[in-house]
Design a protein around this motif. Structure first.
Motif, PDB file in Angstrom:
ATOM      1  N   ASP A 136      -6.891 -20.245  14.455  1.00  0.00           N
ATOM      2  CA  ASP A 136      -5.485 -19.818  14.350  1.00  0.00           C
ATOM      3  C   ASP A 136      -4.678 -20.811  13.507  1.00  0.00           C
ATOM      4  OD1 ASP A 136      -6.011 -17.773  16.235  1.00  0.00           O
ATOM      5  OD2 ASP A 136      -5.333 -18.998  17.930  1.00  0.00           O
ATOM      6  N   ILE A 137      -4.938 -22.083  13.762  1.00  0.00           N
ATOM      7  CA  ILE A 137      -4.146 -23.138  13.104  1.00  0.00           C
ATOM      8  C   ILE A 137      -4.630 -23.366  11.668  1.00  0.00           C
ATOM      9  CG2 ILE A 137      -3.596 -25.610  13.162  1.00  0.00           C
ATOM     10  CD1 ILE A 137      -4.080 -25.426  16.274  1.00  0.00           C
ATOM     11  N   LEU A 138      -5.965 -23.542  11.564  1.00  0.00           N
ATOM     12  CA  LEU A 138      -6.492 -24.007  10.275  1.00  0.00           C
ATOM     13  C   LEU A 138      -6.569 -22.905   9.229  1.00  0.00           C
ATOM     14  CD1 LEU A 138      -9.197 -26.446  11.689  1.00  0.00           C
ATOM     15  CD2 LEU A 138      -7.024 -27.047  10.610  1.00  0.00           C
ATOM     16  N   ILE A 139      -6.545 -21.652   9.668  1.00  0.00           N
ATOM     17  CA  ILE A 139      -6.568 -20.562   8.679  1.00  0.00           C
ATOM     18  C   ILE A 139      -5.283 -20.598   7.837  1.00  0.00           C
ATOM     19  CG2 ILE A 139      -5.507 -18.587   9.925  1.00  0.00           C
ATOM     20  CD1 ILE A 139      -8.203 -17.065   9.034  1.00  0.00           C
ATOM     21  N   TYR A 140      -4.230 -21.207   8.390  1.00  0.00           N
ATOM     22  CA  TYR A 140      -2.983 -21.395   7.618  1.00  0.00           C
ATOM     23  C   TYR A 140      -2.883 -22.828   7.084  1.00  0.00           C
ATOM     24  CZ  TYR A 140      -2.321 -16.967   9.739  1.00  0.00           C
ATOM     25  OH  TYR A 140      -2.544 -15.664  10.102  1.00  0.00           O
ATOM     26  N   LYS A 141      -3.946 -23.593   7.288  1.00  0.00           N
ATOM     27  CA  LYS A 141      -3.948 -25.016   6.907  1.00  0.00           C
ATOM     28  C   LYS A 141      -2.720 -25.721   7.468  1.00  0.00           C
ATOM     29  CE  LYS A 141      -7.156 -24.422   3.181  1.00  0.00           C
ATOM     30  NZ  LYS A 141      -7.479 -24.509   1.783  1.00  0.00           N
ATOM     31  N   ALA A 142      -2.393 -25.367   8.704  1.00  0.00           N
ATOM     32  CA  ALA A 142      -1.205 -25.948   9.334  1.00  0.00           C
ATOM     33  C   ALA A 142      -1.484 -27.385   9.761  1.00  0.00           C
ATOM     34  CB  ALA A 142      -0.797 -25.117  10.541  1.00  0.00           C
ATOM     35  N   THR A 316      -8.019 -18.334   2.886  1.00  0.00           N
ATOM     36  CA  THR A 316      -8.730 -19.468   3.526  1.00  0.00           C
ATOM     37  C   THR A 316     -10.119 -19.042   3.973  1.00  0.00           C
ATOM     38  OG1 THR A 316      -6.606 -20.252   4.356  1.00  0.00           O
ATOM     39  CG2 THR A 316      -8.571 -21.239   5.334  1.00  0.00           C
ATOM     40  N   LEU A 317     -10.208 -17.845   4.575  1.00  0.00           N
ATOM     41  CA  LEU A 317     -11.512 -17.389   5.057  1.00  0.00           C
ATOM     42  C   LEU A 317     -12.505 -17.319   3.895  1.00  0.00           C
ATOM     43  CD1 LEU A 317     -13.312 -16.266   7.317  1.00  0.00           C
ATOM     44  CD2 LEU A 317     -12.466 -13.982   6.741  1.00  0.00           C
ATOM     45  N   GLN A 318     -12.048 -16.777   2.765  1.00  0.00           N
ATOM     46  CA  GLN A 318     -12.944 -16.662   1.610  1.00  0.00           C
ATOM     47  C   GLN A 318     -13.413 -18.039   1.144  1.00  0.00           C
ATOM     48  OE1 GLN A 318     -14.301 -13.707   0.783  1.00  0.00           O
ATOM     49  NE2 GLN A 318     -15.634 -15.119  -0.333  1.00  0.00           N
ATOM     50  N   GLU A 319     -12.478 -18.974   1.109  1.00  0.00           N
ATOM     51  CA  GLU A 319     -12.834 -20.349   0.703  1.00  0.00           C
ATOM     52  C   GLU A 319     -13.938 -20.911   1.597  1.00  0.00           C
ATOM     53  OE1 GLU A 319      -9.742 -23.441   0.902  1.00  0.00           O
ATOM     54  OE2 GLU A 319      -8.480 -22.055  -0.238  1.00  0.00           O
TER      55      GLU A 319
END
Ligand code: AQP
Length: 328
Positions: A136-142, A316-319
């Motif tokens: 949840d957090i890292l998919i937005y690079k929060a 982000t998921l694609q990366e």
């Protein structure tokens, strides 16, 4: 460059003062800071990790969205969305699960607590909770997460996952830190543990009227009102914490002085406190009524929020998939 912020609340019922003071106040503060880009979700997928009723999940989810808006989370400033509408979160969490061990998850205090609370419902999803939260957090690079102190062990897991993936796959995840508010830990009104939706008598809800707030405060355990030193835990400490948060440090100091002097009259304290809490909640409750009368607006916020969140999440998921050697 703006830093990103992510926070969320489970769709398990109406928000209480713990959610408001520990999480939403921080969310509000950060959305007004031009240094941050804010993403705020309703965690419906996390809500199904403990017993729930599928008939009310969708309406509970919508209630939290309306509460966000009523409190002042502004769709012009923040991306407001529903977790399950961004399927990329669950896909990323699966990839993340390769970086943590089962033993690490089993030893988390939050997991152990839920196992105690719901021994019949120790599902894989419950064990998986912190991994999904990391996604949840890292998919937005929060890099900043306004949540209560109870979430710290989960943030630690997020940092570990970010660190491991960065090292192994040369990714650039930030190691997210908690953004703490003055109300990072709101104790239960029953004098033990934290204020919690699932512990009856422990909470005051944001939609409570003055009479209900008075009734709930009346049930908080007290003592004779006098002693050599002010208690640091239990019912009296909780009441004083609320006085500090809703009536200010000065008022709290007055009561503390009274405790070691002439004594506190808890009837007066609870009355004044109930008034102060209700005054803070009144504009939120009024705004809620307006929003309830405008379901099209709420729908629009949800639809647009999902579109904005998905754009970032899918990238982000694609990366990550590419870096891990999956797909194309
Ligand atoms: N007592 C609290 N003090 C400070 N912050 C709190 N939060 C919850 N309780 C307190 C913060 O509120 C946000 C959302 O919490 P959640 O929806 O993830 O649910 P929770 O922590 O599971 O809340 P409850 O009330 O304890 O629900 P149940 O009883 O269903 O488990 C988080 O930022 C949390 O830190």
């Amino acid at each position: 460059m703006q830093k990103r912020v992510l926070s969320g609340i489970r769709a398990t019922g109406r928000l209480h003062l713990g959610n408001y003071l520990g999480a939403v106040k921080g969310m509000l503060e950060l959305q007004s800071d031009p240094n941050y880009e804010t993403f705020y979700m309703v965690a419906d997928l996390h809500a199904i990790t403990t017993p729930y009723d599928p008939k009310t999940l969708a309406s509970n989810t919508r209630e939290v969205i309306i509460d966000y808006l009523a409190i002042g989370i502004d769709p012009e400033k923040s991306t407001i969305f529903i977790q399950s509408q961004i399927p990329e979160h669950t896909e990323l969490s699966y990839l993340f699960s390769t970086a943590v061990t089962v033993a690490r998850m089993q030893h988390l205090p939050t997991f152990k607590e839920k196992v105690k609370q719901h021994p019949e419902n120790v599902s894989m999803a419950l064990l998986y909770y912190p991994v999904l939260m990391a996604a949840d957090i890292l998919i937005y690079k929060a890099s900043l997460v306004p949540v209560g102190v109870d979430q710290e062990p989960h943030l630690e897991v997020s940092r570990e996952i970010a660190g491991k993936l960065n090292e192994r796959f040369k990714l650039d995840f930030p190691e997210p830190q908690r953004f703490a508010t003055k109300g990072e830990y709101i104790p239960s009104l029953v004098g033990e543990g934290k204020m919690s939706k699932s512990v009856e008598g422990s909470f005051i809800n944001l939609n409570d009227d003055l009479e209900t707030i008075k009734k709930r405060l009346a049930a908080a355990p007290t003592d004779s009102g006098q002693g050599e030193s002010v208690p640091s835990k239990g019912g009296v400490a909780t009441l004083l914490k609320f006085v500090e948060l809703f009536q200010g440090a000065g008022k709290c100091a007055e009561y503390e002085k009274a405790y070691t002097g002439d004594g506190i009259r808890y009837g007066d304290l609870k009355n004044g406190l109930a008034q102060a809490i209700f005054e803070e909640l009144t504009p939120i409750q009024e705004k809620r009524k307006e929003l309830e009368a405008n379901p099209e607006y709420v729908d629009k916020v949800i639809t647009e929020g999902a579109q904005k969140a998905r754009q970032v999440a899918s990238q982000t998921l694609q990366e990550v998939k590419t870096a891990m050697g999956l797909g194309r």
